[in-house]
Design a protein around this motif. Structure first.
Motif, PDB file in Angstrom:
ATOM      1  N   ASP A   1      -7.895   2.987   0.263  1.00 46.76           N
ATOM      2  CA  ASP A   1      -6.909   2.070  -0.320  1.00 46.76           C
ATOM      3  C   ASP A   1      -7.580   0.842  -0.926  1.00 46.76           C
ATOM      4  OD1 ASP A   1      -4.668   3.596   0.166  1.00 46.76           O
ATOM      5  OD2 ASP A   1      -4.170   2.619   2.065  1.00 46.76           O
TER       6      ASP A   1
ATOM      7  N   THR B   1      -5.094  -5.089   6.923  1.00 50.23           N
ATOM      8  CA  THR B   1      -4.057  -4.134   6.547  1.00 50.23           C
ATOM      9  C   THR B   1      -3.096  -3.940   7.721  1.00 50.23           C
ATOM     10  OG1 THR B   1      -5.280  -2.178   7.298  1.00 50.23           O
ATOM     11  CG2 THR B   1      -5.656  -2.898   5.034  1.00 50.23           C
TER      12      THR B   1
ATOM     13  N   ASN C   1      -9.562   1.813  -4.107  1.00 45.98           N
ATOM     14  CA  ASN C   1      -8.677   2.037  -5.251  1.00 45.98           C
ATOM     15  C   ASN C   1      -8.135   0.727  -5.809  1.00 45.98           C
ATOM     16  OD1 ASN C   1      -9.013   4.794  -5.031  1.00 45.98           O
ATOM     17  ND2 ASN C   1      -7.145   5.121  -3.855  1.00 45.98           N
TER      18      ASN C   1
ATOM     19  N   LEU D   1       0.841  -1.189   0.000  1.00 48.60           N
ATOM     20  CA  LEU D   1       0.000   0.000   0.000  1.00 48.60           C
ATOM     21  C   LEU D   1       0.884   1.249   0.000  1.00 48.60           C
ATOM     22  CD1 LEU D   1      -2.761  -0.993   2.591  1.00 48.60           C
ATOM     23  CD2 LEU D   1      -2.938  -0.978   0.088  1.00 48.60           C
TER      24      LEU D   1
END
Length: 419
Positions: free
Chosen positions: A396, A315, A399, A262
């Motif tokens: 994130d 994440t 996208n 990321l």
């Protein structure tokens, strides 16, 4: 003539070849014009009205005017290629070649050579563009009710291998004319561009009207008949979508996208800021079908209506958090995301078997649970950092899904035969 890039037959399908045959048969009409369609004679084309041009080169600067200009040899074209494609990738393009694109008329010029010597003159001129080609492109409009197609917004460009210009009696036909002829290569291109700007609209209108006159007599379905497709039931694409997503999940793993890196981010906070780095996203290879998926048919397209989802995203970030003069480094930020669901509509052109998306929408974004450790003296900022991380993680993942993952799904849909 240079015929590099030409194909035989020049059309990419039966409709294109019909247009090519009609263009080949239209040479007498090009010479005589078609008054009923507003198409003037095109060979010779002219005489044209006054055309002005300007030369601003290193050694030569002048203003010029052309009159009584005629364009010859347009009827000697060779159809090099013609593409007429219907469906999702609707396009029309063509490439015509002319061995000698000849222009002549009367010129008048006035200027300076080498910033010192006056340049003037008037008389006959001739300009030849050798191994010329006229390429064009247009949009296609297809009416499924009338079963008739047409082109619109045609645009043309020209290319050539050599330009040869002769200006008779420049500087009174004396010795100085040789001096000017040595700089003639600076005159030819702007003169040719000015002439092309004048004739381009005439040729564009004539070709567009002429091709549409051909197309109005062609029933598209009589020429290109897609495979007969039986009526479809709800859920008929479930197995197909399962297969596609299995391929996508494998590609994600092979491409090193699970976990996926990321981008670093700087988050403004009410009492300071946080710089997040070393981020990664896990769980992308868990794409799966999330409901009924159906394929249906409309005119020359297949439509796939699909519901897919991914669960248990995770994440990880490291964070440096600053507030005033206090700095905490290496804080550990993690987040777990519930179900993220996507609805998409993909369509395939049954004529050329190309797939594109009509819709790709995230319909559900589950709860994001954030955990932050190692804030030290800035522990009181954990709440505001949590809120900022939630927004970052949502951005994130969105996208990634709407970018890289969408592209991978499209590739898999293109490579997997549709039922």
């Amino acid at each position: 003539m240079d015929l590099q890039g030409c194909i035989d037959p020049p059309g990419n399908n039966d409709i294109a070849n019909l247009i090519v045959a009609a263009l080949e048969a239209a040479r007498p009409l090009i010479i005589n014009g078609i008054p009923s369609l507003g198409i003037p004679p095109l060979d010779p084309l002219g005489p044209l009205g006054s055309i002005e041009f300007h030369v601003d080169g290193e050694s030569l600067r002048l203003d010029g005017q052309l009159n009584q200009t005629r364009v010859l040899n347009l009827s000697t074209y060779i159809v090099c290629s013609l593409n007429f494609s219907l469906g999702i990738s609707q396009k029309f393009d063509m490439d015509l070649r002319v061995e000698d694109f000849h222009v002549d008329g009367i010129y008048a010029v006035d200027g300076l050579f080498a910033h010192l010597f006056p340049v003037f003159g008037s008389g006959d001129y001739r300009l030849d563009a050798y191994d010329a080609g006229i390429v064009g492109g247009a949009a296609i409009s297809y009416n499924p009710i009338s079963d008739i197609a047409s082109i619109k917004n045609l645009h043309l460009d020209i290319f050539f291998s050599d330009l040869e210009l002769v200006l008779e009696c420049i500087l009174g036909c004396g010795d100085m004319s040789d001096l000017i002829n040595s700089a003639i290569n600076e005159v030819a291109p702007p003169m040719f561009n000015a002439i092309w700007d004048a004739i381009n609209p005439i040729l564009t209108s004539a070709l567009e009207n002429g091709i549409n006159e051909i197309l109005k007599n062609i029933s598209i379905s009589d020429i290109i008949t897609p495979e007969k497709i039986a009526p479809h039931d709800l859920g008929n694409a479930n197995d197909f979508v399962d297969l596609v997503l299995t391929e996508v999940d494998e590609i994600i793993l092979l491409s090193g996208l699970d976990p996926a890196p990321l981008p670093d981010a700087t988050l403004p906070l009410p009492e300071g800021s946080a710089s997040l780095y070393g981020g990664s996203l896990s769980g992308l290879s868990g794409l799966h079908r999330d409901g009924t998926c159906t394929i249906d048919r409309a005119t020359s397209w297949l439509f796939l209506y699909a519901n897919i989802a991914c669960q248990e995203f995770q994440t990880q970030f490291l964070a440096n958090v600053t507030s005033g003069t206090t700095l905490t480094t290496g804080a550990q930020v993690s987040a777990e995301v519930g179900k993220v669901a996507i609805y998409f509509v993909a369509r395939q052109d049954v004529l050329i078997h190309h797939t594109d998306f009509d819709q790709f929408v995230i319909t559900e974004f589950g709860h994001i649970d954030v955990n932050i450790e190692g804030m030290g003296l800035l522990g009181h900022m954990t709440g505001e950092l949590t809120e900022a991380v939630i927004n970052l993680v949502r951005e994130d993942i969105t996208n990634m899904l709407e970018g890289t993952i969408k592209d991978l799904i499209q590739d898999a849909l293109n490579e997997t035969p549709w039922p």
